[in-house]
Design a protein around this motif. Sequence first.
Motif, short mmCIF file in Angstrom:
data_model
loop_
_atom_site.label_atom_id
_atom_site.label_comp_id
_atom_site.label_asym_id
_atom_site.label_seq_id
_atom_site.Cartn_x
_atom_site.Cartn_y
_atom_site.Cartn_z
N HIS A 1 23.96 62.58 23.98
CA HIS A 1 23.73 63.57 25.18
C HIS A 1 24.64 63.42 26.43
CE1 HIS A 1 20.31 64.84 22.60
NE2 HIS A 1 20.07 63.55 22.40
N GLY A 2 25.27 62.29 26.23
CA GLY A 2 26.23 61.90 27.51
C GLY A 2 27.16 62.82 27.78
N TRP A 3 27.88 62.82 29.00
CA TRP A 3 28.75 63.75 29.38
C TRP A 3 30.11 63.92 28.43
CZ3 TRP A 3 29.56 61.89 35.05
CH2 TRP A 3 28.67 62.12 35.77
N VAL A 4 30.59 62.96 27.90
CA VAL A 4 31.62 63.00 26.86
C VAL A 4 31.09 63.06 25.34
CG1 VAL A 4 33.54 61.82 26.03
CG2 VAL A 4 32.91 61.59 28.56
N GLY A 5 29.97 62.18 25.24
CA GLY A 5 29.52 62.30 23.65
C GLY A 5 29.02 63.55 23.16
N GLN A 6 28.58 64.67 24.14
CA GLN A 6 28.10 65.85 23.71
C GLN A 6 29.03 66.63 23.38
OE1 GLN A 6 26.57 68.47 27.02
NE2 GLN A 6 27.60 67.22 28.45
N TRP A 7 30.58 66.49 23.75
CA TRP A 7 31.45 67.19 23.21
C TRP A 7 32.29 66.72 21.78
CZ3 TRP A 7 31.48 71.61 25.25
CH2 TRP A 7 30.79 71.67 26.74
N LEU A 8 32.03 65.23 21.67
CA LEU A 8 32.32 64.67 20.53
C LEU A 8 31.61 64.87 19.34
CD1 LEU A 8 33.56 61.33 22.32
CD2 LEU A 8 34.96 63.24 21.31
N GLU A 9 30.37 65.12 19.67
CA GLU A 9 29.38 64.86 18.52
C GLU A 9 29.85 66.04 17.49
OE1 GLU A 9 25.33 65.61 18.79
OE2 GLU A 9 24.76 64.81 16.70
N THR B 1 27.63 53.54 27.50
CA THR B 1 26.66 54.09 26.50
C THR B 1 26.06 55.35 26.96
OG1 THR B 1 25.79 51.75 26.28
CG2 THR B 1 24.41 53.46 25.18
N SER B 2 25.81 55.65 28.24
CA SER B 2 25.39 56.88 28.68
C SER B 2 26.20 57.95 28.69
CB SER B 2 24.66 56.67 29.99
OG SER B 2 25.60 56.16 30.88
N LEU B 3 27.27 57.67 28.76
CA LEU B 3 28.49 58.54 28.69
C LEU B 3 28.78 59.06 27.28
CD1 LEU B 3 31.64 57.51 30.87
CD2 LEU B 3 30.35 59.68 31.03
N TYR B 4 28.77 58.26 26.38
CA TYR B 4 28.99 58.39 25.18
C TYR B 4 28.07 58.66 23.93
CZ TYR B 4 33.98 57.42 26.25
OH TYR B 4 35.20 57.45 27.07
N SER B 5 26.92 58.48 24.52
CA SER B 5 25.69 58.84 23.55
C SER B 5 25.60 60.32 23.31
CB SER B 5 24.54 58.44 24.28
OG SER B 5 23.98 59.30 25.31
N GLY C 1 32.02 65.44 14.97
CA GLY C 1 31.62 64.22 14.00
C GLY C 1 32.22 63.00 14.52
N ILE C 2 32.55 62.77 15.68
CA ILE C 2 32.96 61.63 16.27
C ILE C 2 31.78 61.31 17.01
CG2 ILE C 2 34.59 60.45 17.65
CD1 ILE C 2 36.46 62.88 17.41
N GLU C 3 31.25 59.77 16.64
CA GLU C 3 30.20 59.19 17.02
C GLU C 3 30.69 57.93 17.92
OE1 GLU C 3 25.56 57.81 15.80
OE2 GLU C 3 27.13 58.60 14.20
N VAL C 4 30.79 57.70 19.11
CA VAL C 4 31.00 56.65 19.84
C VAL C 4 30.08 55.58 20.05
CG1 VAL C 4 32.37 55.82 21.78
CG2 VAL C 4 32.77 57.83 20.99
N ALA C 5 28.94 56.22 20.73
CA ALA C 5 27.96 55.21 20.97
C ALA C 5 27.09 54.80 19.65
CB ALA C 5 26.94 55.72 22.04
N TYR C 6 26.88 53.40 19.76
CA TYR C 6 26.00 53.07 18.47
C TYR C 6 26.99 53.10 17.07
CZ TYR C 6 22.77 54.29 21.79
OH TYR C 6 21.91 54.37 23.14
#
Lengths: 277, 357
Positions: A124-132, A118-122, A135-140
């Motif tokens: 503000h996470g390391w990976v999530g911030q690049w995916l957001e 969750t913390s990775l992909y949220s 338009g790719i939302e992983v967490a939730y």
Amino acid sequence: MVPLSRARQQVLPGFGLTLGLTLLYWSVLVFLPVAALVVQAAGIPWHQFVQTMAEPRVLAALGLSFGGSALAAGLDTIFGFWVAWVLVRYRFAGKRLLDALIDLPFALPTAVSGIALTSLYSRHGWVGQWLEPLGIEVAYSRLGVIMALMFIGLPFVVRTLQPALEALDPELEEAAACLGAGRWATLWRVILPTLGPALLTGFSLAFARAVGEYGTIVFISGNLPGKTEIAPLLIVVKLEQYDYAGAAAIAGVMLAAALLVLTIIHRLQSSYSFLRG
Amino acid sequence: MSIEVRHISKTFGRFRVLRDVSLRVETGELVALLGPSGSGKTTLLRIIAGLEQPDPGSGPILFHDEDVADQRVGERRVGFVFQHYALFRHMTVFENVAFGLRVRPRRLRPSPTEIQQKVEKLLHLVQLDFLADRYPQQLSGGQRQRVALARALAMEPKVLLLDEPFGSLDARVRQELRSWLRRLHDEIRLTSLFVTHDQEEALELADRVVVMNEGKIEQIGTPDEVFHHPRTEFVACFLGQVNRFSGRLEQGKVHFASLEWEAPECALLESCPVHVFVRPHDLQVAVEPNGQPALGARVEYIHAAGPRVRLELRADTGQKLVAEITQEQYRTEQLTVGSRVFLSPQNIKVFPTQAED
């Protein structure tokens, strides 16, 4: 006259004892809880059962649990084959470390891996911030659920395929090559079908694990009813609302569905049995 | 289609498996690569097939005088038969044989009807038409090997390579399959090379035998040549049992074990120590001296079960010897363990002793 008991003595002793222990063990650990569940579910009035199962929230949760698990197990089978192939076929630096790390999802408490993912992909996470921004939302999201299910299922596929790949005779590939098959044809027509039983076993283990998974998912999914809520969580929700009948109904359906799927896989598996020899 | 390799070497790590091997197999020949394990015979076969690469600097690999060394396995069109069959266990016998046709690029692939006919023809050729729908696990070893052969033939190979084809079969099936393969070869006349460590198999089956040892070819010849006229000590020892004596060559005569033997073929050689080889059936056994130069010996064991009687003997010099006599002679001379006999060689092979001995 030879006494009957002597005549029937078996070369391999201890059948009675071991079977007895097996049944006892199985009854206490598996049969009793399952039976209790069946009894509980059977006690629900029919209209209430139908009512529970007709709730869109319940249907969505069951769909996500089984559909997501099947998808995750399928993807695990592909990547697991990949990983097992690399580990068995090639020699490289860090191979032993990688091999040891495969088991990590087995050993990690599910809450830990759930929080980590969750913390990775949220957002503000390391990976999530690049995916957001993409338009790719992983967490939730459902994607996160599938991802977590893949994470916990992968070791089952890798560990099932490794011995099967090691036992795969290199002469089979050489024979295919001599007969004019390219690498691709050899993979599709020789290697994968020969590994069929192991692939199926790996898939069913990963699937079974994913259907029953709870800990990892509750963190990454966000538990949005009707969207990212999985069936095991919904059962807990129903229990917390003192809706024991509803919880038992969902549990009963899950049990029946899981049994059905595993039986189908088992049947497929035994259709391979004549290949062993 | 002939096969020729020139100056092939192969090293695995620090182990030199093949040392500068050259060989030519003529069109339509059935040739045996014979040698003990570790002699490099299987490696040579695999290099010809393209399953191994020779060391850099090795010479060409020619099929019908065309260099195929740069071609990949699949392009060389070799039929390869493995010792452990390597059949695809998830396919029926029919599908196994059809495999080589089905994986062809689309424009070269025969139509389903053609495949059907071709496979049926091949299964008929190897006498297994009735097993087309079975799986390999349901067949006996000999049947599996015939399926493997049919599968190799289906792709219309230029040459046929067989790696210990009878290696994992029991003695009787081996014998049957051997004569069957010989007849099949006479029928289809496909240039064939097979590896074996069984000298009997090589001598019985092959047109020519290539005897290999420690990565080198010791001798190439017809079975008759290599058996009766071994060119090296190794060949003499490897092809059947021999009695070996140490002796000396002097002025065209060989002296060994109190005997003297005219050796005209060695007349030009200088005096030197030699090894003398006598095959068991070339040791004439007599119960009384008959005027011929002979060695005294005592019978230690008698093996009478078989077409000929084998005697294990202890010479007066203390050396252990083996002789073979006919059942008839065994009965008339009434030999028993402990009998005293006189042995006179009928035929000897002389090899100058190598420096390292």
